[in-house]
Design an enzyme around this catalytic site. Structure first.
Site, short mmCIF file in Angstrom:
data_model
loop_
_atom_site.label_atom_id
_atom_site.label_comp_id
_atom_site.label_asym_id
_atom_site.label_seq_id
_atom_site.Cartn_x
_atom_site.Cartn_y
_atom_site.Cartn_z
N ASP A 168 -1.65 6.32 -6.16
CA ASP A 168 -2.07 5.38 -5.12
C ASP A 168 -2.26 4.00 -5.73
O ASP A 168 -2.92 3.85 -6.76
CB ASP A 168 -3.36 5.86 -4.47
CG ASP A 168 -3.86 4.90 -3.41
OD1 ASP A 168 -3.07 4.57 -2.50
OD2 ASP A 168 -5.02 4.46 -3.49
N ASP A 223 0.86 -1.18 0.00
CA ASP A 223 0.00 0.00 0.00
C ASP A 223 0.89 1.23 0.00
O ASP A 223 1.60 1.49 0.97
CB ASP A 223 -0.90 -0.02 1.24
CG ASP A 223 -1.93 1.09 1.25
OD1 ASP A 223 -1.77 2.06 0.49
OD2 ASP A 223 -2.89 1.00 2.03
#
Length: 432
Positions: free
Chosen positions: A313, A113
């Site tokens: 992201d 992440d």
């Protein structure tokens, strides 16, 4: 119609040539890790049954909506749990890598992440965790819980030292509430060993967002992999995400400056103290085909106070643009299609059953342009009869000021993060 929608779902979530045997025995080597999509044939977390296209789109929308809520919570300094009406929302990151923890080592497939910092893993006996593999601290001779006085204890949210001298903390991830003990142990990535890595050993969990075997944070904060391994990797890494249509469904995560591409276009990284984990860049304009779209500059303005701006992201699936930017891009896309009939599929509001004539979409950043081919901005049915623009407008009141360059648009590109030189690079690379 339902059979057509079903065929679209197949091309999104499952490899084109399932009859071929995927190469699942690829080993991590040097400082390069194999990165898997969770629905890869090589992943133990692969969805076992085919969903209807309508359900698949709803699931993706829910995932992204939950993800945007999570990103929004980072600037607010508080936890925001998504609210669903009659359905489950999941927010797990989409890609996983192998990590070995402890002495002797125990192998876990941890989610990566780029917008999160502290690593956490489910520990043996965790209440509410997945039935998948868990880390057993009692089997590791190098495992060490951290005391309340350790400096790392002040770097986790909601530290709890009321009962014992061991640092415990509570946090949320997506719609999961987590209770963990802060600890250290040795972590091995490919052949590289990181001694005394700090992470959360999860004791209890509620909700559905927790990655089954834990999470490895690649953000910019003090407890992230980027920071904790800075002496080894110089806070530099890159990744290439595989296409959803790939049979192998695997890409790579490269750690350290020595194995990065030497010739790559870059844009300066911007730092937001209120969202210290996120990788902000300066998006200046968007071009559809050869035309620069008329978008108000305020749609791209970087503002640390409100969190406005543009980030890369890995955990969001489809690029989300603030409403003025998305509407302008969508309208120019539609203009290029002339009088072709527009339809919708799930959450995609611009779909066609004729060949799409828009060859490229270009994101124009400070210092670099990133031109996306159709595979990075169109979702197509297996038969090629339906194509949809694979972007969306930011949801109202949920990160409505943030542009997110998401994983579908990043596929088959090498994304370089170079924190010491404060730059983000992008280069085309067929890594599927």
């Amino acid at each position: 119609m339902r059979s057509l929608l079903f065929s679209v779902a197949i091309i999104l979530f499952f490899p084109v040539a399932q009859c071929l045997t995927p190469k699942c025995d690829t080993r991590d080597r040097g400082s390069t890790l194999q990165i898997l999509h969770v629905n890869s044939p090589c992943s133990p977390f692969r969805t076992k049954s085919l969903l209807s296209w309508e359900h698949s789109v709803l699931q993706m929308q829910s995932k992204d909506y939950s993800r945007l809520q999570y990103l929004s919570s980072l600037v607010a300094g508080r936890s925001i749990a998504p609210i669903a009406s009659g359905r489950t929302i999941t927010q797990n990151p989409t890609y996983i890598v192998r990590a070995k923890i402890g002495t002797p080592s125990q192998t876990l497939l941890m989610a990566v992440d780029t917008s999160n910092d502290a690593a956490f893993v489910p520990c043996a006996g965790c209440v509410g965790c997945s039935s998948s593999a868990a880390f057993n601290p009692s089997l590791s001779s190098s495992f060490k819980p951290l005391p309340c006085g350790a400096p790392q204890c002040s770097q986790v949210p909601n530290p709890n030292c009321g009962v014992t001298t061991t640092c415990g903390y509570n946090t949320t991830y997506g719609n999961s509430a987590i209770s963990a003990t802060l600890a250290q142990d040795n972590v091995t990535l490919a052949i590289d060993s990181i001694v005394g890595y700090t992470f959360g050993c999860i004791r209890t969990s509620t909700g559905t967002s927790l990655p089954a075997q834990g999470l490895l944070g690649l953000g910019r904060g003090p407890l992230s992999l980027v920071t904790q391994s800075s002496s080894l990797y110089q806070s530099t890494f890159s990744y290439c995400l595989p296409s959803y249509k790939s049979n192998n469904f695997t890409g790579s995560l490269r750690l350290g400056p020595n194995i990065q591409p030497k010739r790559i276009k870059t844009s300066p990284l911007l730092r937001n103290p209120r969202r210290s984990s996120l990788y902000y860049v300066n998006l200046m304009a968007i071009r559809v085909g050869r035309r620069v779209v008329n978008i108000p500059p305020s749609a791209f303005t970087f503002d640390p106070t409100t969190g406005a701006g543009t980030v890369f992201d890995s955990g969001t699936v489809f690029t989300s643009l603030v409403k003025p930017a998305y509407t302008a891009v969508r309208d120019e896309f539609r203009r290029r299609m002339g009088n072709a009939t527009i339809s919708t599929l799930g959450g995609f509001d611009t779909c066609y059953t004729v060949p799409v004539t828009v060859p490229t979409i270009t994101f124009m950043f400070s210092g670099m342009n990133v031109t996306l081919p159709q595979d990075n901005f169109l979702i197509r049915s297996t038969a090629g009869t339906t194509s949809c623009l694979a972007m969306a407008g930011a949801p109202d009141n949920v990160n409505s000021v943030l542009n997110v360059i998401a994983s579908f648009q990043q596929q088959n590109h090498r994304i370089l993060i170079d924190v010491p030189n404060s730059k983000l690079g992008v280069a085309r690379e067929a890594c599927s």
